[in-house]
Design an enzyme around this catalytic site. Structure first.
Site, short mmCIF file in Angstrom:
data_model
loop_
_atom_site.label_atom_id
_atom_site.label_comp_id
_atom_site.label_asym_id
_atom_site.label_seq_id
_atom_site.Cartn_x
_atom_site.Cartn_y
_atom_site.Cartn_z
N ARG A 120 41.50 8.26 38.50
CA ARG A 120 40.08 8.33 38.90
C ARG A 120 39.19 7.35 38.11
NH1 ARG A 120 41.43 13.72 39.12
NH2 ARG A 120 41.71 14.43 41.26
N LYS A 142 31.42 -5.44 40.85
CA LYS A 142 31.82 -5.31 42.25
C LYS A 142 33.30 -5.64 42.36
CE LYS A 142 27.64 -6.22 44.95
NZ LYS A 142 27.06 -7.06 46.03
N GLU A 184 27.72 -21.92 42.36
CA GLU A 184 27.14 -20.63 41.95
C GLU A 184 26.30 -20.80 40.67
OE1 GLU A 184 27.51 -17.90 43.87
OE2 GLU A 184 29.46 -18.02 44.88
N LYS A 226 22.93 -13.34 35.56
CA LYS A 226 23.58 -12.29 36.35
C LYS A 226 23.45 -10.94 35.65
CE LYS A 226 27.12 -10.73 39.32
NZ LYS A 226 28.24 -11.01 40.19
N GLU A 236 22.73 -2.50 43.85
CA GLU A 236 22.08 -3.24 44.95
C GLU A 236 21.23 -2.32 45.82
OE1 GLU A 236 24.67 -6.21 46.54
OE2 GLU A 236 23.25 -6.80 48.12
N ARG A 241 19.26 -7.31 43.23
CA ARG A 241 20.60 -7.88 43.20
C ARG A 241 20.85 -8.77 44.42
NH1 ARG A 241 26.15 -5.19 40.78
NH2 ARG A 241 27.39 -7.02 41.23
N ASN A 245 22.56 -13.40 46.55
CA ASN A 245 23.15 -13.86 47.81
C ASN A 245 22.51 -15.13 48.35
OD1 ASN A 245 24.99 -11.74 47.91
ND2 ASN A 245 23.46 -10.38 48.81
N HIS A 248 24.27 -17.46 50.70
CA HIS A 248 25.47 -16.78 51.17
C HIS A 248 25.43 -16.37 52.64
CE1 HIS A 248 26.49 -16.82 46.98
NE2 HIS A 248 27.62 -16.18 47.18
N HIS A 252 28.42 -17.69 54.51
CA HIS A 252 29.44 -16.83 55.13
C HIS A 252 29.65 -17.19 56.59
CE1 HIS A 252 29.25 -13.36 51.97
NE2 HIS A 252 30.06 -14.33 51.62
N HIS A 266 34.74 -20.94 49.28
CA HIS A 266 33.54 -20.10 49.22
C HIS A 266 32.36 -20.83 48.57
CE1 HIS A 266 30.96 -16.64 48.63
NE2 HIS A 266 30.89 -16.96 47.35
P1 NAD Z 1 40.96 -17.52 43.22
O1 NAD Z 1 41.06 -16.33 42.36
O2 NAD Z 1 41.77 -17.52 44.46
O3 NAD Z 1 41.29 -18.83 42.37
C1 NAD Z 1 41.29 -20.09 43.00
C2 NAD Z 1 42.62 -20.81 42.79
O4 NAD Z 1 42.71 -21.27 41.45
C3 NAD Z 1 43.86 -19.95 42.99
O5 NAD Z 1 44.83 -20.73 43.61
C4 NAD Z 1 44.30 -19.60 41.58
O6 NAD Z 1 45.67 -19.35 41.50
C5 NAD Z 1 43.92 -20.83 40.84
N1 NAD Z 1 43.60 -20.68 39.43
C6 NAD Z 1 42.78 -19.76 38.88
N2 NAD Z 1 42.56 -20.04 37.59
C7 NAD Z 1 43.27 -21.15 37.31
C8 NAD Z 1 43.43 -21.94 36.13
N3 NAD Z 1 42.74 -21.69 35.00
N4 NAD Z 1 44.26 -23.00 36.21
C9 NAD Z 1 44.90 -23.30 37.35
N5 NAD Z 1 44.76 -22.63 38.49
C10 NAD Z 1 43.95 -21.56 38.46
O7 NAD Z 1 39.45 -17.78 43.69
P2 NAD Z 1 38.03 -17.68 42.98
O8 NAD Z 1 37.26 -18.78 43.56
O9 NAD Z 1 38.13 -17.55 41.51
O10 NAD Z 1 37.48 -16.29 43.51
C11 NAD Z 1 37.24 -16.06 44.88
C12 NAD Z 1 37.20 -14.57 45.11
O11 NAD Z 1 36.15 -14.01 44.33
C13 NAD Z 1 36.92 -14.19 46.54
O12 NAD Z 1 37.85 -13.23 46.96
C14 NAD Z 1 35.52 -13.59 46.51
O13 NAD Z 1 35.34 -12.58 47.48
C15 NAD Z 1 35.47 -13.04 45.13
N6 NAD Z 1 34.12 -12.88 44.59
C16 NAD Z 1 33.78 -11.68 44.05
C17 NAD Z 1 32.53 -11.48 43.51
C18 NAD Z 1 32.20 -10.19 42.87
O14 NAD Z 1 31.04 -9.95 42.51
N7 NAD Z 1 33.16 -9.32 42.66
C19 NAD Z 1 31.59 -12.52 43.52
C20 NAD Z 1 31.95 -13.73 44.08
C21 NAD Z 1 33.22 -13.90 44.61
ZN ZN Z 2 29.40 -16.34 45.98
#
Ligand code: NAD
Ligand code: ZN
Length: 367
Positions: A120, A142, A184, A226, A236, A241, A245, A248, A252, A266
């Site tokens: 939990r 999130k 970002e 942030k 939110e 918050r 976006n 976004h 999106h 993204h």
């Molecule tokens: P990701 O985690 O897929 O990483 C991008 C690529 O880089 C992947 O291929 C990964 O294997 C590689 N990688 C990561 N770190 C590395 C490093 N140091 N060296 C070499 N390769 C590396 O993508 P991302 O852009 O980090 O995150 C995208 C995700 O984040 C999406 O799913 C999105 O929905 C989510 N997100 C969440 C929030 C939130 O508030 N929780 C906010 C924005 C985005």
């Molecule tokens: Zn974003």
């Protein structure tokens, strides 16, 4: 830098410092209750950082156990969620113990969601390794997975116990991913901090070229922004918050149109979305066209997409506007849009007419 995130019942720290990933062991030690630590990561991150992280935990007497998942957005799935949860249960993680998420937003979102349901809700530590994860997804609590119905539609608010952001982790990240994450960073300047946008104009190129000091400063400024926004509106509900976006809603729609694929990352969608939000704001007479042009020019200068025409889409404005209607941020028929009165003056515009947006997008598609 150390940035506190002042959430009412579970405050935590974001530590930002070059070399931190190689000192993960000593930083995490007080948060681990067993003689070993469970670490979830993906194959790319493991290839670059597993040895350094293993050694740093060994130094403080902790054995590491690894779950290495496939890289990519597809890993944020029911199947992988189940496998992380089962793996954590097999390691008998207690509610007060912490699992470590070492990776980008995909690993952070998935592991955080798994932690929110094991016993939990057990603890988790974020060690973000992409710029996007360091400045955005690792902070704020999130967590989510994707389902056939859409992205991030199933998830939970679950705050980490600690976040360790090391600018040196980005040394192994592909430049395209670093650039996408940088969108970002720029976002925080555009939301409410014009001096920070000016800092980006002056230092963005240096940051992207690998300057660790510029990276550290950008991460710290972004996390501070942030943290402030999340502390004011954790779930939110207060409309604050929602400022995060910016870019976004357009972004999106473009991600949906390009099938959430490598065609548009993204952060690239967010860059284009911010450029469109600025230009639409200028068209509505809210912001000067000089200010809108400054936004577009900076994004273009660092190699981010800033013109719709660059994408080579085969669609019209109506179709992109329809994607926006399906965005989960839609509220009972009205389309809340983040627009700008100037650089650093983003606000939530209610009741933006979708037909105006579609007409604007038609112009942009042919410009
Ligand atoms: P990701 O985690 O897929 O990483 C991008 C690529 O880089 C992947 O291929 C990964 O294997 C590689 N990688 C990561 N770190 C590395 C490093 N140091 N060296 C070499 N390769 C590396 O993508 P991302 O852009 O980090 O995150 C995208 C995700 O984040 C999406 O799913 C999105 O929905 C989510 N997100 C969440 C929030 C939130 O508030 N929780 C906010 C924005 C985005
Ligand atoms: Zn974003």
């Amino acid at each position: 830098a150390v940035i506190p995130v002042s959430i009412a019942d579970a405050p935590y720290e974001v530590r930002i410092e070059a070399g931190l990933i190689s000192r993960a062991g000593e930083n995490c030690r007080p948060f681990i209750r067993k003689d070993h630590v469970a670490i979830v990561t993906d194959e790319n991150v493991a290839a670059s950082w597993r040895d350094a992280v293993t050694a740093s935990f060994a130094k403080v007497g902790l054995r590491t156990e690894w779950l290495v998942l496939p890289a990519g957005e597809g890993t944020k799935s029911w199947e992988h969620l189940a496998s992380v949860v089962d793996w954590m249960l097999a390691r008998e993680i207690e509610r007060k113990d912490n699992v470590v998420a070492l990776g980008g937003g995909v690993i952070g979102d998935l592991t955080g969601f798994a932690a929110s349901m094991v016993k939990r809700g057990c603890g988790f530590i974020q060690i973000p390794t992409t710029l996007l994860a360091q400045v955005d997804s690792s902070v704020g609590g999130k967590t989510a997975i994707n389902t056939p119905a859409g992205k991030n539609l199933v998830g939970a608010f679950h705050q980490p116990s600690l976040v360790l952001a090391d600018p040196l982790a980005l040394d192994t990240l592909p430049p395209r991913d670093t650039r996408a994450g940088y969108a970002e960073v720029v976002k925080y300047g555009l939301i409410d901090n014009a001096p920070f946008f000016e800092w980006c104009e002056a230092n963005g190129a240096r940051l992207l070229a690998g300057d660790s000091e510029a990276r550290e400063l950008a991460i710290a400024s972004s996390v501070a922004a942030k943290a402030r926004i999340v502390a004011a509106d954790e779930k939110e509900t207060a409309g604050i918050r929602a400022l995060l976006n910016l870019g976004h809603t357009f972004g999106h729609a473009l991600e949906a149109e390009t099938g959430f694929s490598d065609r548009l990352l993204h952060g690239e969608g967010v860059a284009l979305g911010m450029a469109l939000a600025a230009r639409f704001s200028a068209r509505q007479g809210l912001m000067t066209s000089q200010d809108a042009q400054r936004v577009v020019a900076h994004l273009a200068a660092v190699g981010l997409p800033s013109k719709l025409i660059d994408l080579g889409l085969d669609c019209n404005g109506r179709r992109l506007a329809d994607h926006m209607l399906h965005d989960k941020k839609m509220d009972a028929g009205t389309l809340p849009f983040l627009l700008m009165r100037g650089i650093g003056q983003t606000f939530l515009a209610k009741n933006v007419d979708l037909a105006d947006v579609a007409a604007f997008l038609d112009e942009e598609l042919s410009r």
